[in-house]
Design a protein around this motif. Structure first.
Motif, PDB file in Angstrom:
ATOM      1  N   UNK A 422       0.859  -1.190   0.000  1.00 37.71           N
ATOM      2  CA  UNK A 422       0.000   0.000   0.000  1.00 37.71           C
ATOM      3  C   UNK A 422       0.890   1.233   0.000  1.00 37.71           C
ATOM      4  N   UNK A 423       0.623   2.125  -0.916  1.00 34.34           N
ATOM      5  CA  UNK A 423       1.463   3.293  -1.138  1.00 34.34           C
ATOM      6  C   UNK A 423       0.635   4.571  -0.938  1.00 34.34           C
ATOM      7  N   UNK A 424       1.274   5.734  -1.060  1.00 36.09           N
ATOM      8  CA  UNK A 424       0.487   6.974  -1.003  1.00 36.09           C
ATOM      9  C   UNK A 424      -0.622   7.044  -2.049  1.00 36.09           C
ATOM     10  N   UNK A 425      -0.502   6.310  -3.140  1.00 38.54           N
ATOM     11  CA  UNK A 425      -1.573   6.300  -4.135  1.00 38.54           C
ATOM     12  C   UNK A 425      -2.850   5.711  -3.536  1.00 38.54           C
ATOM     13  N   UNK A 426      -2.712   4.630  -2.760  1.00 36.60           N
ATOM     14  CA  UNK A 426      -3.882   4.035  -2.096  1.00 36.60           C
ATOM     15  C   UNK A 426      -4.395   4.953  -0.982  1.00 36.60           C
ATOM     16  N   UNK A 427      -3.477   5.600  -0.270  1.00 33.93           N
ATOM     17  CA  UNK A 427      -3.902   6.527   0.777  1.00 33.93           C
ATOM     18  C   UNK A 427      -4.729   7.659   0.195  1.00 33.93           C
TER      19      UNK A 427
END
Length: 499
Positions: A422-427
């Motif tokens: 999970x990366x900032x894109x998912x956040x």
């Protein structure tokens, strides 16, 4: 009884909603996603359960106060809190390691002396004494009171830095967190310990004011606590408290604009074309362009120094029993701190990241005793400067994070059943935060550059709560923001915080 519309269902917004409902107001929360909790997310697969936000709670007194003020059942009657001991283990680049006991100044001093050599503990203890002085100077105006209209009182750094005498030149004092580490702590491992606290909150120690010393002071003084079932259980408890106080929730409701009438907030407009009238509006999320009808001036948080970092998570489902004596939280420090900071705050993925390993001893997080759920976290640039949707980059960085974590958990790779990245894109997709950035706590000093937008706004009747407002990010700070907003709505502009 006033009608109050709350935008967002994060921890700070729900804390405000519960307090306002108890005060006799009709409160409705509008949340763009299908669930509550904001950053307090959860990922589950095949009996393994992981937090996708913060993994530990600091300053639990904030939520104890919330539950005392909003109902008969205390926080501990609604969930189980356990002090994590040791609070953390730190592995440094030279191969040394130290385990720091939870909320024990004397114990930390002894542990540092044993691990890093005589005198290391005393230097850290003296540093914490100075941090405690900064805490006493800034606690009320920084954390417990609404941000004043003129925040210059918080522009000066409250940390009493040691004056360094220099031959034939004027004495100097540390102005940044990194200078405190280099000039006062002396040992590069102690400096790495201090830098690690700053980085874990998304702060660049090269620029963050010396007052960032408050972060290790708060953790080491008030302790680190684990919520049974994971931090998502805290979101569940706050949500249930809101429901018990008759707060209404509308999910899948994206607010696109706060409406204005006669110079004050009059309600909200929704993406589906609907509108809602309200006497007060509480903005509990990072405002999207066009959401606010007025332009805000003054402190706005960390954007003054480039992109605000996010978090890269690797959630590992492991075969094999968690060994006896395993530490809940281990920080594997980078061997090249300068390169890591240049990367994180320069919009690149670091080659050698600092990695935090979380290994909760909680049966609720695993299918049985023959398996273990482990979370790995690194601070990284937000989505945008780095394309965190790039599959090759995600795989490469996850591999680097796992490699670093093996220093804390030998043989880790051989135990992996499944790895969820999970990366900032998912956040960004989950919370709506631009780029998946995670707001840092507010800090005094640096001319006010590390403050956040105040609870009040230029538009009468519009207030701000949550991590993107005063007093900033982090679970404790978000809870404080909810208390400040409730106080302002109930008592008016004369409210000066809890006594």
């Amino acid at each position: 009884m006033a009608r109050i519309a709350v935008i967002g269902a994060g921890a700070g917004a729900m804390a405000a909603a519960a307090r306002l409902s108890v005060a006799g107001h009709r409160v409705t929360v509008y949340e763009r996603s299908r669930t509550y909790g904001g950053s307090l997310g959860r990922y589950a697969r095949d009996g393994f359960v992981f937090d996708t936000g913060p993994g530990l709670l600091h300053l639990p007194a904030v939520y104890r106060d919330l539950f005392v003020k909003t109902g008969k059942e205390s926080l501990e009657q609604c969930l189980t809190l356990t002090q994590v001991d040791p609070a953390s283990r730190h592995l440094f680049a030279d191969g040394t390691g130290v385990s720091l006991p939870n909320a024990s100044r004397a114990g930390v001093v002894r542990a540092l002396d044993r691990a890093l050599g005589e005198g290391a503990g005393a230097r850290w203890g003296e540093f914490l004494d100075r941090a405690g002085a900064a805490w006493n100077r800034s606690r009320r105006p920084l954390l417990e009171e609404p941000l004043p209209e003129d925040p210059r009182m918080l522009s000066r750094d409250p940390y009493p830095a040691v004056r360094r005498r220099r031959l034939l030149r004027a004495a100097r004092q540390a102005r940044t967190s990194a200078e405190v580490g280099a000039w006062e702590l002396e040992d590069p491992r102690l400096a790495a310990l201090l830098d690690g606290y700053a980085l874990s909150y998304g702060l660049d120690p090269r620029h963050a004011p010396a007052a960032a010393a408050l972060l290790p002071y708060m953790e080491e003084t008030f302790g680190s606590w684990y919520v049974a079932g994971g931090m998502r259980a805290l979101a569940d408890a706050v949500y249930e408290r809101c429901l018990a106080r008759r707060v209404e929730f509308v999910f899948g409701a994206e607010v696109v604009r706060v409406s204005e009438k006669d110079g004050r907030a009059a309600g909200i407009e929704l993406a589906d074309g609907g509108s809602v009238e309200a006497d007060h509006v509480v903005l509990g999320a990072q405002p999207a362009p066009g959401l606010l009808p007025v332009r805000e001036e003054g402190p706005s948080g960390a954007p003054h120094r480039g992109p605000v970092p996010g978090r890269f998570l690797v959630l590992l489902s492991l075969r094999g029993t968690r060994e006896a004596g395993a530490v809940h939280r281990t920080v594997v420090h980078t061997g090249d701190p300068g390169a890591e900071l240049e990367a994180v705050f320069g919009g690149r993925a670091a080659e050698l990241p600092t990695v935090t390993v979380l290994r909760p001893d909680d049966p609720a997080t695993r299918p049985d005793e023959e398996h273990e759920a482990v979370s790995l976290m690194a601070t990284v640039p937000p989505h945008g400067p780095v394309d965190w949707e790039d599959a090759a980059l995600r795989e490469r960085f996850a591999d680097a994070v796992i490699g670093r974590a093996e220093e804390a958990v030998p043989g880790l790779r051989d135990r992996i059943l499944h790895a969820e990245v999970r990366t900032p894109a998912e956040t960004a997709a989950d919370t709506g935060a631009e780029g998946g950035s995670v707001p840092a706590p507010a800090l005094a000093g640096a001319g006010g550059a590390y403050l956040h937008a105040g609870s009040r706004t230029p538009l009468h009747g519009l207030y701000r709560a949550g991590g993107w407002s005063h007093p900033g990010g982090g679970m404790a700070h978000a809870g404080m923001s909810g208390a400040l907003v409730a106080g302002l709505v109930v008592e008016g502009d004369g409210f000066r915080g809890s006594q």
